[in-house]
Design an enzyme around this catalytic site. Structure first.
Site, PDB file in Angstrom:
ATOM      1  N   HIS A   1      16.042  11.060  24.227  1.00 32.56           N
ATOM      2  CA  HIS A   1      15.390   9.776  23.917  1.00 32.56           C
ATOM      3  C   HIS A   1      14.115   9.654  24.758  1.00 32.56           C
ATOM      4  CE1 HIS A   1      15.932   5.131  23.223  1.00 32.56           C
ATOM      5  NE2 HIS A   1      14.676   5.484  23.210  1.00 32.56           N
TER       6      HIS A   1
ATOM      7  N   PHE B   1       7.640   8.771  17.616  1.00 30.32           N
ATOM      8  CA  PHE B   1       8.599   8.568  18.709  1.00 30.32           C
ATOM      9  C   PHE B   1       8.021   9.129  20.007  1.00 30.32           C
ATOM     10  CE2 PHE B   1      13.188   9.836  20.116  1.00 30.32           C
ATOM     11  CZ  PHE B   1      13.340   8.665  20.841  1.00 30.32           C
TER      12      PHE B   1
ATOM     13  N   HIS C   1       5.368   6.876  21.341  1.00 26.89           N
ATOM     14  CA  HIS C   1       5.994   5.668  21.894  1.00 26.89           C
ATOM     15  C   HIS C   1       6.539   5.931  23.296  1.00 26.89           C
ATOM     16  CE1 HIS C   1       8.563   2.060  21.932  1.00 26.89           C
ATOM     17  NE2 HIS C   1       9.554   2.844  22.309  1.00 26.89           N
ATOM     18  N   GLU C   2       7.267   7.034  23.451  1.00 26.36           N
ATOM     19  CA  GLU C   2       7.888   7.320  24.757  1.00 26.36           C
ATOM     20  C   GLU C   2       6.834   7.655  25.815  1.00 26.36           C
ATOM     21  OE1 GLU C   2      11.252   6.992  25.638  1.00 26.36           O
ATOM     22  OE2 GLU C   2      11.297   5.962  23.720  1.00 26.36           O
TER      23      GLU C   2
ATOM     24  N   LYS D   1       4.774   4.270  26.486  1.00 27.91           N
ATOM     25  CA  LYS D   1       5.561   3.203  27.125  1.00 27.91           C
ATOM     26  C   LYS D   1       6.059   3.629  28.502  1.00 27.91           C
ATOM     27  CE  LYS D   1       9.641   0.254  26.354  1.00 27.91           C
ATOM     28  NZ  LYS D   1      10.743  -0.078  25.411  1.00 27.91           N
ATOM     29  N   HIS D   2       6.618   4.829  28.600  1.00 25.35           N
ATOM     30  CA  HIS D   2       7.293   5.248  29.833  1.00 25.35           C
ATOM     31  C   HIS D   2       6.518   6.307  30.615  1.00 25.35           C
ATOM     32  CE1 HIS D   2      10.910   3.052  28.625  1.00 25.35           C
ATOM     33  NE2 HIS D   2      10.811   3.605  27.433  1.00 25.35           N
TER      34      HIS D   2
HETATM   35  P1  5GP Z   1      16.968   0.071  20.276  1.00 23.31           P
HETATM   36  O1  5GP Z   1      17.465  -1.191  19.651  1.00 23.31           O
HETATM   37  O2  5GP Z   1      17.895   0.625  21.297  1.00 23.31           O
HETATM   38  O3  5GP Z   1      15.546  -0.045  20.732  1.00 23.31           O
HETATM   39  O4  5GP Z   1      16.918   1.159  19.110  1.00 23.31           O
HETATM   40  C1  5GP Z   1      18.001   1.435  18.225  1.00 23.31           C
HETATM   41  C2  5GP Z   1      17.636   2.647  17.368  1.00 23.31           C
HETATM   42  O5  5GP Z   1      16.441   2.373  16.659  1.00 23.31           O
HETATM   43  C3  5GP Z   1      17.386   3.855  18.244  1.00 23.31           C
HETATM   44  O6  5GP Z   1      18.379   4.815  17.992  1.00 23.31           O
HETATM   45  C4  5GP Z   1      16.012   4.381  17.859  1.00 23.31           C
HETATM   46  O7  5GP Z   1      16.097   5.647  17.249  1.00 23.31           O
HETATM   47  C5  5GP Z   1      15.497   3.399  16.866  1.00 23.31           C
HETATM   48  N1  5GP Z   1      14.299   2.768  17.344  1.00 23.31           N
HETATM   49  C6  5GP Z   1      14.099   2.130  18.521  1.00 23.31           C
HETATM   50  N2  5GP Z   1      12.842   1.668  18.614  1.00 23.31           N
HETATM   51  C7  5GP Z   1      12.240   2.013  17.460  1.00 23.31           C
HETATM   52  C8  5GP Z   1      10.934   1.819  16.969  1.00 23.31           C
HETATM   53  O8  5GP Z   1      10.036   1.234  17.589  1.00 23.31           O
HETATM   54  N3  5GP Z   1      10.694   2.313  15.745  1.00 23.31           N
HETATM   55  C9  5GP Z   1      11.642   2.967  15.036  1.00 23.31           C
HETATM   56  N4  5GP Z   1      11.340   3.459  13.862  1.00 23.31           N
HETATM   57  N5  5GP Z   1      12.874   3.166  15.457  1.00 23.31           N
HETATM   58  C10 5GP Z   1      13.169   2.696  16.663  1.00 23.31           C
HETATM   59  P1  5GP Z   2      12.613   2.614  23.774  1.00 25.56           P
HETATM   60  O1  5GP Z   2      13.038   3.693  22.867  1.00 25.56           O
HETATM   61  O2  5GP Z   2      11.810   1.577  23.064  1.00 25.56           O
HETATM   62  O3  5GP Z   2      11.933   3.103  25.002  1.00 25.56           O
HETATM   63  O4  5GP Z   2      13.914   1.878  24.300  1.00 25.56           O
HETATM   64  C1  5GP Z   2      15.002   1.591  23.479  1.00 25.56           C
HETATM   65  C2  5GP Z   2      15.987   0.690  24.248  1.00 25.56           C
HETATM   66  O5  5GP Z   2      16.393   1.313  25.449  1.00 25.56           O
HETATM   67  C3  5GP Z   2      15.372  -0.632  24.680  1.00 25.56           C
HETATM   68  O6  5GP Z   2      15.597  -1.623  23.728  1.00 25.56           O
HETATM   69  C4  5GP Z   2      16.070  -0.930  25.969  1.00 25.56           C
HETATM   70  O7  5GP Z   2      17.305  -1.598  25.739  1.00 25.56           O
HETATM   71  C5  5GP Z   2      16.406   0.408  26.525  1.00 25.56           C
HETATM   72  N1  5GP Z   2      15.423   0.872  27.514  1.00 25.56           N
HETATM   73  C6  5GP Z   2      14.185   1.330  27.257  1.00 25.56           C
HETATM   74  N2  5GP Z   2      13.555   1.688  28.366  1.00 25.56           N
HETATM   75  C7  5GP Z   2      14.425   1.463  29.386  1.00 25.56           C
HETATM   76  C8  5GP Z   2      14.337   1.665  30.762  1.00 25.56           C
HETATM   77  O8  5GP Z   2      13.340   2.139  31.303  1.00 25.56           O
HETATM   78  N3  5GP Z   2      15.417   1.327  31.495  1.00 25.56           N
HETATM   79  C9  5GP Z   2      16.530   0.827  30.933  1.00 25.56           C
HETATM   80  N4  5GP Z   2      17.538   0.518  31.742  1.00 25.56           N
HETATM   81  N5  5GP Z   2      16.660   0.635  29.612  1.00 25.56           N
HETATM   82  C10 5GP Z   2      15.605   0.947  28.846  1.00 25.56           C
END
Ligand code: 5GP
Ligand code: 5GP
Length: 222
Positions: free
Chosen positions: A47, A101, A104-105, A108-109
């Protein structure tokens, strides 16, 4: 705000369990990796690598360095295999536009990982190297925790298997009783450390979204 990116406390390496991640997005394949059928992975995929503060919050979108696929051209084969997309729609990047993806990663991170991780190539290479070094799928398989649509496994057994090999406590996230994410935590020098527990994590108890018995489902062929 610029200082923020340098004083995070630790890293979280977050792995996705493909079949759980795909549960919500099978309808939009084949724009994502959820439709690989019999070639579908029964391995955790990546992820992201997330710098986190010790209080359980985390920085996001720390610089304006947007994702450039050319910078990771030598890694694309590995990224496609081990860091696939399971979402349905484009991901939102830091400037609000649609991206991948990976974009995004990184935005963001990754941009908040300086100076430990200093550029986009180093972010993806570092993450891939950690993923290969601590092969969580192999660790679980060796203890009999294999992908199955019928078995349920004790959460404590899965946590113990990781602890015995990784020498620190992981953080599991579940969705409807299935493992969705397996997170490993690292000090800033990438030595393993325990993931945060109730006392340090302000929004949720570590592994608290998982029931006592969890599943590692397989892809159901379409
Ligand atoms: P979460 O609610 O933890 O952010 O995401 C749930 C699922 O949706 C994750 O398994 C991830 O693959 C997908 N997801 C999360 N963020 C995004 C996004 O910004 N765009 C899309 N297309 N999928 C996302
Ligand atoms: P994303 O794919 O947008 O980076 O994150 C998906 C989900 O993972 C977010 O909705 C959030 O719940 C969790 N998450 C994302 N980044 C972090 C982080 O840096 N630390 C923690 N603890 N949870 C995160």
């Amino acid at each position: 705000a610029e200082e923020k990116s340098t004083d995070f406390g630790y890293f979280v390496l977050s792995h996705l369990w493909p079949a759980t991640s795909c549960r919500q997005s099978r309808h939009c394949c084949p724009t994502n990796a959820c439709c690989r059928g019999s070639n579908a992975p029964t391995e955790f995929t990546i992820h992201g690598l997330w710098p986190n503060y010790n209080d359980g919050t985390w920085p996001a979108c720390c610089t304006k360095k947007s994702f450039d696929e050319k910078e990771v051209s030598t890694l694309l084969g590995a990224l496609e295999k081990y860091w696939p997309t399971y979402g349905c729609f484009p991901y939102i990047t830091c400037d609000g536009s649609n991206g991948s993806f990976w974009a995004h990663e990184w935005e963001k991170h990754g941009t908040c990982s300086s100076p430990v991780v200093w550029d986009e190539y180093n972010y993806f290479l570092t993450t891939l190297n950690l993923y290969f070094k601590y092969n969580v799928t192999r660790i679980l398989n060796e203890e009999g925790y294999v992908a199955s649509n019928t078995e349920k496994y004790p959460l404590g057994g899965i946590i113990s298997a990781i602890q015995n090999s990784f020498h620190a406590t992981p953080w599991l996230v579940c969705n409807h009783g299935a493992i969705d994410e397996l997170r490993l935590c690292f000090y800033k020098d990438f030595k393993p450390r325990d993931c945060p527990t109730e006392s340090t994590q302000n929004d949720r108890v570590s592994s608290g979204s998982c029931p006592d018995y969890v599943s590692l489902p397989l892809y159901v062929p379409l």
